[in-house]
Scaffold this motif. Sequence first.
Motif, short mmCIF file in Angstrom:
data_model
loop_
_atom_site.label_atom_id
_atom_site.label_comp_id
_atom_site.label_asym_id
_atom_site.label_seq_id
_atom_site.Cartn_x
_atom_site.Cartn_y
_atom_site.Cartn_z
N ASP A 1 0.83 -1.21 0.00
CA ASP A 1 0.00 0.00 0.00
C ASP A 1 0.87 1.26 0.00
OD1 ASP A 1 -2.36 -1.35 -0.10
OD2 ASP A 1 -2.82 -1.18 2.05
N ARG A 2 1.97 1.20 0.73
CA ARG A 2 2.88 2.36 0.74
C ARG A 2 3.47 2.60 -0.64
NH1 ARG A 2 5.96 1.03 6.50
NH2 ARG A 2 4.25 1.72 7.86
N TRP A 3 3.81 1.53 -1.34
CA TRP A 3 4.32 1.70 -2.71
C TRP A 3 3.23 2.25 -3.62
CZ3 TRP A 3 7.37 -3.53 -3.57
CH2 TRP A 3 8.52 -3.52 -2.74
N LEU A 4 1.99 1.80 -3.40
CA LEU A 4 0.90 2.28 -4.23
C LEU A 4 0.66 3.78 -4.00
CD1 LEU A 4 -1.15 1.13 -6.26
CD2 LEU A 4 -2.74 0.80 -4.36
N ILE A 5 0.77 4.21 -2.76
CA ILE A 5 0.64 5.65 -2.47
C ILE A 5 1.78 6.42 -3.10
CG2 ILE A 5 0.66 7.36 -0.61
CD1 ILE A 5 -0.72 5.29 1.17
N ALA B 1 -6.02 13.37 -3.29
CA ALA B 1 -6.45 14.66 -3.83
C ALA B 1 -5.27 15.63 -3.77
CB ALA B 1 -7.63 15.21 -3.04
N THR B 2 -5.12 16.42 -4.81
CA THR B 2 -4.04 17.40 -4.85
C THR B 2 -4.48 18.57 -5.72
OG1 THR B 2 -1.68 17.72 -5.34
CG2 THR B 2 -2.92 16.34 -6.85
N LYS B 3 -3.80 19.69 -5.55
CA LYS B 3 -4.09 20.87 -6.37
C LYS B 3 -2.77 21.35 -6.95
CE LYS B 3 -7.19 23.82 -5.12
NZ LYS B 3 -7.95 24.90 -4.42
N PRO B 4 -2.61 21.25 -8.29
CA PRO B 4 -1.35 21.69 -8.90
C PRO B 4 -1.13 23.19 -8.68
CG PRO B 4 -2.70 20.41 -10.44
CD PRO B 4 -3.56 20.74 -9.27
N PRO B 5 0.12 23.63 -8.65
CA PRO B 5 0.41 25.05 -8.49
C PRO B 5 -0.24 25.87 -9.62
CG PRO B 5 2.39 23.75 -8.17
CD PRO B 5 1.36 22.81 -8.68
N GLY B 6 -0.98 26.90 -9.25
CA GLY B 6 -1.64 27.76 -10.23
C GLY B 6 -3.01 27.29 -10.64
N ALA B 7 -3.42 26.10 -10.18
CA ALA B 7 -4.73 25.58 -10.57
C ALA B 7 -5.79 26.06 -9.59
CB ALA B 7 -4.72 24.06 -10.61
N THR B 8 -7.00 26.21 -10.09
CA THR B 8 -8.13 26.63 -9.25
C THR B 8 -9.03 25.47 -8.90
OG1 THR B 8 -9.42 27.16 -11.23
CG2 THR B 8 -8.11 28.94 -10.25
N GLU B 9 -8.73 24.30 -9.37
CA GLU B 9 -9.57 23.13 -9.10
C GLU B 9 -8.72 22.00 -8.53
OE1 GLU B 9 -11.29 22.01 -12.81
OE2 GLU B 9 -9.40 22.15 -13.90
N THR B 10 -9.35 21.20 -7.71
CA THR B 10 -8.69 20.05 -7.08
C THR B 10 -8.73 18.86 -8.03
OG1 THR B 10 -9.34 20.82 -4.89
CG2 THR B 10 -8.71 18.51 -5.09
N VAL B 11 -7.65 18.11 -8.03
CA VAL B 11 -7.54 16.94 -8.90
C VAL B 11 -7.56 15.68 -8.04
CG1 VAL B 11 -6.11 15.74 -10.59
CG2 VAL B 11 -6.26 18.24 -10.61
N HIS B 12 -8.33 14.70 -8.48
CA HIS B 12 -8.37 13.38 -7.83
C HIS B 12 -7.55 12.39 -8.66
CE1 HIS B 12 -12.43 14.31 -5.65
NE2 HIS B 12 -11.43 15.07 -5.23
N LEU B 13 -6.63 11.73 -8.00
CA LEU B 13 -5.83 10.72 -8.67
C LEU B 13 -6.16 9.35 -8.07
CD1 LEU B 13 -3.70 13.36 -8.13
CD2 LEU B 13 -2.45 12.03 -9.82
N VAL B 14 -6.49 8.41 -8.92
CA VAL B 14 -6.81 7.04 -8.50
C VAL B 14 -5.83 6.10 -9.19
CG1 VAL B 14 -8.57 5.24 -8.38
CG2 VAL B 14 -9.24 7.64 -8.23
N VAL B 15 -5.11 5.33 -8.40
CA VAL B 15 -4.16 4.35 -8.94
C VAL B 15 -4.52 2.98 -8.37
CG1 VAL B 15 -1.74 3.66 -9.11
CG2 VAL B 15 -2.34 6.09 -9.09
N GLY B 16 -4.59 2.01 -9.25
CA GLY B 16 -4.92 0.65 -8.83
C GLY B 16 -3.98 -0.36 -9.45
N GLU B 17 -3.81 -1.48 -8.76
CA GLU B 17 -2.98 -2.56 -9.29
C GLU B 17 -3.58 -3.89 -8.87
OE1 GLU B 17 0.96 -2.36 -7.73
OE2 GLU B 17 0.35 -2.99 -5.70
N THR B 18 -3.29 -4.91 -9.65
CA THR B 18 -3.71 -6.26 -9.28
C THR B 18 -2.90 -6.72 -8.07
OG1 THR B 18 -2.15 -7.09 -10.95
CG2 THR B 18 -4.45 -6.88 -11.62
N ILE B 19 -3.30 -7.84 -7.49
CA ILE B 19 -2.75 -8.23 -6.18
C ILE B 19 -1.87 -9.47 -6.26
CG2 ILE B 19 -4.66 -7.16 -4.94
CD1 ILE B 19 -5.89 -9.94 -4.64
N ASN B 20 -1.24 -9.70 -7.39
CA ASN B 20 -0.40 -10.90 -7.52
C ASN B 20 0.79 -10.88 -6.55
OD1 ASN B 20 -2.06 -11.85 -9.60
ND2 ASN B 20 -0.90 -10.73 -11.16
N LYS B 21 1.47 -9.75 -6.46
CA LYS B 21 2.62 -9.64 -5.56
C LYS B 21 2.20 -9.86 -4.12
CE LYS B 21 4.12 -5.55 -6.67
NZ LYS B 21 3.21 -5.12 -7.75
N ARG B 22 1.08 -9.29 -3.76
CA ARG B 22 0.59 -9.44 -2.39
C ARG B 22 0.28 -10.90 -2.08
NH1 ARG B 22 -1.71 -4.10 -0.87
NH2 ARG B 22 -1.36 -2.71 -2.65
#
Length: 251
Positions: free
Chosen positions: A42-46, A130-151
Motif C-alpha cells: 500500500d505504501r508503494w501504491l501511495i 487529492a491534490t491541487k497543482p500550483p496555479g490551478a483553481t480546481e482540485t484533482v483526484h488521482l486514482v491508482v490501482g494494481e492487481t494483487i499478484n505480488k501481495r
Amino acid sequence: MPERSLRSGLTLRVLAVALLLLVLAGISCYALSAHFANLAYDRWLIDDAGTLAQALSANEGEASVLLPRAALAIFKFDAYDQTYYRVSTAAGRILASDGPLPNLAPGADGKPRLSSVTIAGVPLRVVAIATKPPGATETVHLVVGETINKRATLLSEILIEMALPQLGLLLGALLFVRFAVDRGLRPLTVVSTAIEARGHELLTPVSEAGLPREARSLVTHINDLLGRLGHTIAAQRRFVADAAHQLRTPL
C-alpha cells in the motif's frame, strides 16, 4: 464396545486443545501476514500516486496532466502486476485514464484512501488522493490501482515459512503430551503392580509413600477395603474355629 483407556482419553483431550490452539494461531498468522503484506505494498501504491501527481500542471487555472510515453512506461512497469490510473477533477472532468477504475473519492481528512475492489472479476487494490497543482483553481483526484499478484505471492511465502515451525511445534507438543501423560499415570501403574504382586492372603495396607494426592486417595480407599476384608476373614475364621470346637466336643 471398545475398552476405554485413560491414557488415550487424556492424550486425545490434550491433542484437541493443541489443535484448536494451532488453528487459532494459523488464523492469527494469516491475519498478521495479510496486514503487513498489504501495508508494504500500500505504501508503494501511495508513492505511485504521488509520482503521478508530479505530472500535473495548470493552464490558466485549469488542471492538466502531461504523461510522456517513456515516463508512462516506467510508471506502469511491473513484472507481476498490472497498474491502472485515473486522473480527474473534483467536478468529474477526466484528464487521463487507462482503465475502468472507479471514481473513488479521497479521504475526507485529505489523507489517501485505500480500498479493495473487483473489476470484471479481477481483484484490485486502489488508492485515491487529492491534490491541487500550483496555479490551478480546481482540485484533482488521482486514482491508482494494481492487481494483487505480488501481495498474494508474499502472503503465501510468509505463511509457508511460518507453517513449518508451527508443524514442528505441534510434533514436539505431541511428544511432550505423550511423555507427560505416561509420567502422570506412572503412580497408578506402580499401585497396580504392587497389588498384582500380592498373594490372596496378604491384606496389609499398600504403601502410600511417594504417591501424589490423587493416587493416595485411591490407595487410602483400597487400604480401607483391605482392612474391612481382613476383619471379615478373621471373623469367619473365628466362627469356623468355634463351630469346629463345638462339633468336636460331643464327638
